[in-house]
Write a protein that holds these residues in place. Structure first.
Motif, PDB file in Angstrom:
ATOM      1  N   ALA A 131      -2.885  -4.351  -2.954  1.00 19.72           N
ATOM      2  CA  ALA A 131      -2.548  -4.404  -1.529  1.00 19.72           C
ATOM      3  C   ALA A 131      -3.680  -4.953  -0.673  1.00 19.72           C
ATOM      4  O   ALA A 131      -3.508  -5.135   0.525  1.00 19.72           O
ATOM      5  N   LEU A 132      -4.840  -5.183  -1.295  1.00 17.81           N
ATOM      6  CA  LEU A 132      -6.004  -5.594  -0.510  1.00 17.81           C
ATOM      7  C   LEU A 132      -6.430  -7.007  -0.861  1.00 17.81           C
ATOM      8  O   LEU A 132      -6.271  -7.454  -2.000  1.00 17.81           O
ATOM      9  N   PRO A 150      -4.855   3.712   4.802  1.00 21.85           N
ATOM     10  CA  PRO A 150      -6.201   3.336   5.268  1.00 21.85           C
ATOM     11  C   PRO A 150      -6.191   2.928   6.734  1.00 21.85           C
ATOM     12  O   PRO A 150      -5.307   2.216   7.188  1.00 21.85           O
ATOM     13  N   CYS A 205       0.824  -1.216   0.000  1.00 30.11           N
ATOM     14  CA  CYS A 205       0.000   0.000   0.000  1.00 30.11           C
ATOM     15  C   CYS A 205       0.855   1.260   0.000  1.00 30.11           C
ATOM     16  O   CYS A 205       1.828   1.361   0.734  1.00 30.11           O
ATOM     17  N   ASP A 206       0.477   2.240  -0.850  1.00 28.02           N
ATOM     18  CA  ASP A 206       1.219   3.508  -0.845  1.00 28.02           C
ATOM     19  C   ASP A 206       0.399   4.664  -0.296  1.00 28.02           C
ATOM     20  O   ASP A 206       0.831   5.812  -0.355  1.00 28.02           O
ATOM     21  N   GLY A 207      -0.809   4.352   0.198  1.00 27.32           N
ATOM     22  CA  GLY A 207      -1.555   5.372   0.922  1.00 27.32           C
ATOM     23  C   GLY A 207      -2.213   6.443   0.073  1.00 27.32           C
ATOM     24  O   GLY A 207      -2.459   7.542   0.556  1.00 27.32           O
ATOM     25  N   ARG A 208      -2.519   6.158  -1.188  1.00 25.17           N
ATOM     26  CA  ARG A 208      -3.200   7.176  -2.001  1.00 25.17           C
ATOM     27  C   ARG A 208      -4.676   7.289  -1.631  1.00 25.17           C
ATOM     28  O   ARG A 208      -5.320   8.272  -1.939  1.00 25.17           O
ATOM     29  N   GLY A 209      -5.230   6.210  -1.043  1.00 28.68           N
ATOM     30  CA  GLY A 209      -6.533   6.368  -0.417  1.00 28.68           C
ATOM     31  C   GLY A 209      -7.757   6.014  -1.234  1.00 28.68           C
ATOM     32  O   GLY A 209      -8.876   6.337  -0.847  1.00 28.68           O
ATOM     33  N   LEU A 210      -7.580   5.344  -2.364  1.00 33.52           N
ATOM     34  CA  LEU A 210      -8.739   4.961  -3.167  1.00 33.52           C
ATOM     35  C   LEU A 210      -9.709   4.096  -2.363  1.00 33.52           C
ATOM     36  O   LEU A 210     -10.927   4.271  -2.426  1.00 33.52           O
ATOM     37  N   CYS A 211      -9.173   3.166  -1.582  1.00 31.65           N
ATOM     38  CA  CYS A 211     -10.020   2.258  -0.825  1.00 31.65           C
ATOM     39  C   CYS A 211     -10.898   3.001   0.177  1.00 31.65           C
ATOM     40  O   CYS A 211     -12.063   2.651   0.376  1.00 31.65           O
ATOM     41  N   CYS A 261      -7.668  -1.561  -6.239  1.00 30.06           N
ATOM     42  CA  CYS A 261      -6.427  -1.100  -5.603  1.00 30.06           C
ATOM     43  C   CYS A 261      -5.286  -1.231  -6.604  1.00 30.06           C
ATOM     44  O   CYS A 261      -4.992  -2.319  -7.075  1.00 30.06           O
ATOM     45  N   PRO A 262      -4.656  -0.111  -6.962  1.00 29.88           N
ATOM     46  CA  PRO A 262      -3.645  -0.158  -8.022  1.00 29.88           C
ATOM     47  C   PRO A 262      -2.416  -0.976  -7.644  1.00 29.88           C
ATOM     48  O   PRO A 262      -1.651  -1.389  -8.526  1.00 29.88           O
ATOM     49  N   LEU A 263      -2.217  -1.226  -6.364  1.00 29.68           N
ATOM     50  CA  LEU A 263      -1.002  -1.929  -5.932  1.00 29.68           C
ATOM     51  C   LEU A 263      -1.287  -3.341  -5.433  1.00 29.68           C
ATOM     52  O   LEU A 263      -0.416  -3.977  -4.838  1.00 29.68           O
TER      53      LEU A 263
HETATM   54  S1  SF4 Z   1      -6.270   1.582  -2.632  1.00 26.93           S
HETATM   55 FE1  SF4 Z   1      -4.600   0.139  -2.179  1.00 26.93          FE
HETATM   56  S2  SF4 Z   1      -2.712   1.340  -2.305  1.00 26.93           S
HETATM   57 FE2  SF4 Z   1      -4.430   2.789  -2.196  1.00 26.93          FE
HETATM   58  S3  SF4 Z   1      -4.593   3.294  -0.024  1.00 26.93           S
HETATM   59 FE3  SF4 Z   1      -6.020   1.618  -0.421  1.00 26.93          FE
HETATM   60  S4  SF4 Z   1      -4.840  -0.236  -0.013  1.00 26.93           S
HETATM   61 FE4  SF4 Z   1      -3.378   1.429  -0.175  1.00 26.93          FE
END
Ligand code: SF4
Ligand code: SF4
Lengths: 457, 82
Positions: B76-77, B39, B17-23, B72-74
């Motif tokens: 991470a979820l 998140p 996760c890079d914390g951009r916050g889409l989730c 999630c672009p990375l």
């Molecule tokens: S969408 Fe994915 S990368 Fe972006 S904040 Fe949420 S978990 Fe992190």
């Protein structure tokens, strides 16, 4: 049992071997000395099971977490049996972890240099029990020569691979070790709680601290009943502790489970207890991920059971076995702030809350220690601690938070002085605080303060 | 959260996760963002000391949680069991 039976092994490695289990073969023991002291591993019949013997022995891991050693063993044993859920790919992997990233710990290095054959014996006994094919010893640069020589001088250890661990705090985290063996990067992994089922290349992987492996060798050799003849029912056997800080000389002691902390410290030549012998302010038990305690009444035990029946005292978990002494007159908050700075620098910078939160915590702790911050500092520490704990791929943030919480608790009086802009460490009692009244409660929480006259300790 | 407990949990892989916050945008009831954008389980959702890397989601939120996993672009979820 008392710490009187402790065996001092200086970091130079001159063991006094009388009552020691782990150093019974003497300093820098070669295979001949090892065999003379311990004998060869006995051949066991079909009915004998190492995992059952380990469970009966009550041995707990000596790397820090202190979980019962047999559990991982049983999980790896279960996982190696073919079943329809597991993808089978080779036998179990065994790893002896001697990375010891904790800067205050040197007991694993001392063990590897003086008694490498016990660690090797533990691995070989487990390999036989689990049908394991791949065996690793993961150790720091300075231990490579001793372990390499030990592996080379015996005929049964040629298949054990010796791997050099990078010198970093988190390099010893179990999933970081597995990651390093796979990819060459010693970084912890996400969802790594099930290494026993799926670790190195998806194979069941049993990773223990090197000291744990040495105890496993003793259990395999002499059995659970013998193992329990030292220590207490709740915390059987012995453990190594690294005694550091404000001590006459830093050394490794082997102490029985359930030892009284003050006994251990006096075995190390530290003046504790009694009138006028207040050389110790506090002790950091377990290292940088451990906790600060005042030593009086503390009992070192990994066991959770009631210790009151054995002796009265408050249990403190020995963690990775570090006992770091803070001398009287030293500021515990300044010491802690320095440690948090270090820990922030050792974040593997993979996980956001750890990467950003630990430096933020270090900053607030440093301001608290410097006595330059405002009154909201403690609340800010608590808020940041709650933000980072449990939000990383490894326990680095949680260990850091544990250290900070114990400092705020143990040095609570100092916190109040510092918030009022004063540090009363390292000062002559006559010069300050003569009235016995401390500063007014700066946080405004109405804690009426009778503060210690002069030095808080 | 229903008295019978969460329908599922949303696991966050902090190493990705890079914390951009889409989730957090997709799951406003379940997630907020911390000081740095990462998140964070919404207040009251996980008790202190509970597992903060596996955020409980209700049955009504499950579809949105699955969208977050997909978007999630990375990567991470993921959804884990309750
Ligand atoms: S969408 Fe994915 S990368 Fe972006 S904040 Fe949420 S978990 Fe992190
Ligand atoms: S929690 Fe911190 S130390 Fe642990 S893996 Fe994540 S960034 Fe690295």
């Amino acid at each position: 049992m008392s710490a009187d039976t402790a065996v001092a092994v200086g970091s130079g490695g001159n063991a006094r071997t009388a009552a020691s289990r782990l150093f019974a073969a003497g300093a820098n023991a070669g295979h001949a000395a090892h065999l003379a002291a311990y004998g060869a591993m006995p051949h066991r019949g079909r009915g004998w099971s190492l995992v059952q013997e380990l469970e009966a022995s009550g041995l707990t891991g000596r790397g820090g977490a202190g979980f019962p050693a047999w559990r991982k063993f049983a999980a790896a044993d279960l996982a190696r049996r073919p079943n329809r859920y597991a993808r089978r790919s080779g036998g179990p992997v065994l790893i002896a972890n001697g990375a010891e990233g904790e800067p205050l710990s040197f007991k694993d290095a001392t063990l590897l240099r003086n008694a490498p054959h016990l660690v090797i014996d533990g691995l070989l006994a487990a390999a036989q029990a689990l049908g394991a094919g791949s065996l690793f010893i993961y150790a720091g640069a300075d231990e490579q020569a001793a372990v390499g020589a030990a592996l080379a001088e015996r005929g049964d250890a040629g298949h054990i691979a010796l791997v050099e661990a990078p010198d970093a705090f988190v390099a010893g985290q179990a999933s970081a070790v597995v990651n390093f063996l796979e990819t060459g990067r010693a970084l912890p992994r996400d969802l790594a709680g099930r290494l026993a089922e799926s670790g190195l290349k998806g194979r069941p992987t049993l990773i223990h601290n090197v000291e744990t492996w040495a105890h496993i060798a003793l259990v395999a050799c002499y059995g659970a009943g013998w193992y329990r003849s030292a220590g207490t029912a709740e915390d059987p056997g012995t453990r190594l502790v690294s005694v550091t800080g404000d001590v006459p000389s830093e050394l490794v002691l082997e102490v029985p489970g359930g030892s009284v902390l003050e006994d251990v410290l006096s075995s190390a030549g530290v003046r504790v207890g009694g009138v006028g012998s207040d050389a110790v302010s506090a002790v950091l038990v377990g290292g940088y991920h451990g906790r600060w305690v005042r030593p009086a009444g503390m009992v070192l035990s990994a066991g959770v059971g009631a210790v009151g029946s054995v002796r009265s005292g408050v249990i403190v978990r020995p963690g990775a076995g570090v006992l770091h002494v803070l001398g009287a007159g030293r500021c515990g908050l300044a010491a802690t702030a320095g440690m948090v700075q270090y820990l922030a620098g050792e974040s593997a910078r993979q996980c956001g809350p750890c990467m950003f939160g630990l430096p933020a915590l270090a900053d607030v702790m440093t301001r608290l220690a410097a006595g330059t911050g405002g009154t909201g500092l403690v609340r800010e520490v608590e808020r940041l601690a709650a933000l980072v704990s449990g939000r990383g791929a490894c326990h680095h943030p949680d260990g850091t938070v544990q250290l900070i919480h114990s400092a705020l608790e143990t040095f609570a009086d100092d916190v109040r002085w510092h918030l009022a802009g004063q540090c009363n460490a390292d000062q002559d009692p006559a010069v300050q605080g003569v009235s016995g009244q401390g500063p007014a409660d700066p946080a405004g929480q109405g804690v009426a303060g009778q503060y210690p006259a002069g030095v808080a300790q | 959260m229903s008295p019978i407990g969460p329908a599922a949990r949303l696991h966050i892989d902090w190493t990705r996760c890079d914390g951009r916050g889409l989730c957090a945008e997709l799951l406003p009831e379940a997630l907020t963002r911390d000081d740095w954008g990462y998140p964070l389980a919404a207040p009251g959702r996980v008790r202190s000391g509970a597992d903060k890397s596996n955020v409980p989601v209700t049955g009504a939120e499950l579809a949105a949680a699955m969208d977050a996993v997909k978007l999630c672009p990375l990567l991470a979820l993921r959804i884990t069991r309750p």
